[in-house]
Design a protein around this motif. Structure first.
Motif, PDB file in Angstrom:
ATOM      1  N   THR A  26      37.874  16.790  37.779  1.00 44.87           N
ATOM      2  CA  THR A  26      37.479  17.396  39.048  1.00 44.87           C
ATOM      3  C   THR A  26      36.877  18.787  38.810  1.00 44.87           C
ATOM      4  OG1 THR A  26      39.701  18.281  39.370  1.00 44.87           O
ATOM      5  CG2 THR A  26      39.218  16.152  40.386  1.00 44.87           C
ATOM      6  N   SER A  27      36.195  19.274  39.814  1.00 45.07           N
ATOM      7  CA  SER A  27      35.574  20.598  39.729  1.00 45.07           C
ATOM      8  C   SER A  27      36.650  21.682  39.742  1.00 45.07           C
ATOM      9  CB  SER A  27      34.631  20.801  40.914  1.00 45.07           C
ATOM     10  OG  SER A  27      35.379  20.959  42.107  1.00 45.07           O
ATOM     11  N   THR A  33      33.162  15.488  41.297  1.00 46.48           N
ATOM     12  CA  THR A  33      31.862  16.104  41.043  1.00 46.48           C
ATOM     13  C   THR A  33      30.951  15.143  40.297  1.00 46.48           C
ATOM     14  OG1 THR A  33      32.868  18.292  40.939  1.00 46.48           O
ATOM     15  CG2 THR A  33      30.737  18.058  39.886  1.00 46.48           C
ATOM     16  N   TRP A  35      28.837  15.293  37.616  1.00 45.37           N
ATOM     17  CA  TRP A  35      28.581  16.245  36.540  1.00 45.37           C
ATOM     18  C   TRP A  35      27.158  16.145  36.002  1.00 45.37           C
ATOM     19  CZ3 TRP A  35      31.934  20.024  36.152  1.00 45.37           C
ATOM     20  CH2 TRP A  35      33.254  19.817  36.577  1.00 45.37           C
ATOM     21  N   TYR A  38      24.573  17.888  38.752  1.00 43.51           N
ATOM     22  CA  TYR A  38      25.374  18.951  39.353  1.00 43.51           C
ATOM     23  C   TYR A  38      24.575  19.682  40.424  1.00 43.51           C
ATOM     24  CZ  TYR A  38      28.719  22.766  39.625  1.00 43.51           C
ATOM     25  OH  TYR A  38      29.657  23.662  40.055  1.00 43.51           O
ATOM     26  N   ILE A 136      31.999  21.956  32.310  1.00 37.22           N
ATOM     27  CA  ILE A 136      33.215  22.352  33.027  1.00 37.22           C
ATOM     28  C   ILE A 136      33.275  23.878  33.139  1.00 37.22           C
ATOM     29  CG2 ILE A 136      35.741  22.408  32.899  1.00 37.22           C
ATOM     30  CD1 ILE A 136      35.572  19.561  31.654  1.00 37.22           C
ATOM     31  N   ASP A 139      30.826  25.092  35.706  1.00 35.91           N
ATOM     32  CA  ASP A 139      31.382  24.888  37.043  1.00 35.91           C
ATOM     33  C   ASP A 139      32.376  25.999  37.393  1.00 35.91           C
ATOM     34  OD1 ASP A 139      32.114  23.307  39.489  1.00 35.91           O
ATOM     35  OD2 ASP A 139      34.016  23.162  38.400  1.00 35.91           O
ATOM     36  N   ASN A 143      31.855  28.640  40.383  1.00 32.78           N
ATOM     37  CA  ASN A 143      32.857  28.760  41.438  1.00 32.78           C
ATOM     38  C   ASN A 143      33.081  30.231  41.809  1.00 32.78           C
ATOM     39  OD1 ASN A 143      34.807  27.455  43.199  1.00 32.78           O
ATOM     40  ND2 ASN A 143      36.372  28.366  41.883  1.00 32.78           N
TER      41      ASN A 143
END
Length: 153
Positions: A26-27, A33, A35, A38, A136, A139, A143
């Motif tokens: 998961t994000s 997500t 990936w 994106y 990852i 991301d 965020n």
């Protein structure tokens, strides 16, 4: 050598396998997500992964048509350079106003590895090991960083 169709099928098989491998991840917000495709939520700003017969790369690409707007986005990323490098755990290359494979002017922030081929299934674990932690980390970076771009929307 592969025919165009064979090469396309191998590329598709790799990205399908990578997508399946990443599906349970998961994000940073805990959401499912896509990936491989994106979504940054910013027009003309992309997180791109690419693999060919000699190397693989992961990048943040800015593709705004107006060079000045593209530069403003690049400068905003530059202000977040330490956060990005801290998130990904390494220094990336920074290219303002370069050209993609189609001759379109873009700006890129990227890293790559050489000596791997998407056409060699024995290299797929190395490709996955290259892409997974970096997408990852991108991301997680995004965020925190995406709000810095609100004024440029």
């Amino acid at each position: 050598m592969y025919t165009r169709e064979q090469a396309s099928k191998l590329r598709q098989a790799f990205w399908t396998a990578f997508g399946q491998y990443m599906a349970p991840v998961t994000s940073a917000e805990g959401m499912p997500t896509n990936w491989i495709n994106y979504k940054t939520g910013l027009k003309d700003v992309f997180f791109k992964m690419n693999a060919d017969k000699k190397k693989a790369s992961i990048a943040i690409e800015m593709a705004q048509r107006d060079p000045e707007i593209q530069q403003m986005f690049f400068e905003q990323f530059t202000a977040l350079r330490e956060l990005l490098h801290g998130s990904v755990g390494e220094e990336w290359e920074w290219d303002l106003h370069t050209y993609d494979e189609n001759g379109k002017m873009i700006s890129r922030i990227y890293t790559e590895i050489n000596g791997v081929s998407v056409f060699n299934q024995n290299d797929w674990p190395a490709l996955i090991s290259f892409f997974k932690p970096r997408i990852i980390a991108l991301d997680a970076f995004w965020n925190d960083a995406r709000y810095s771009f609100d004024e440029l929307r």
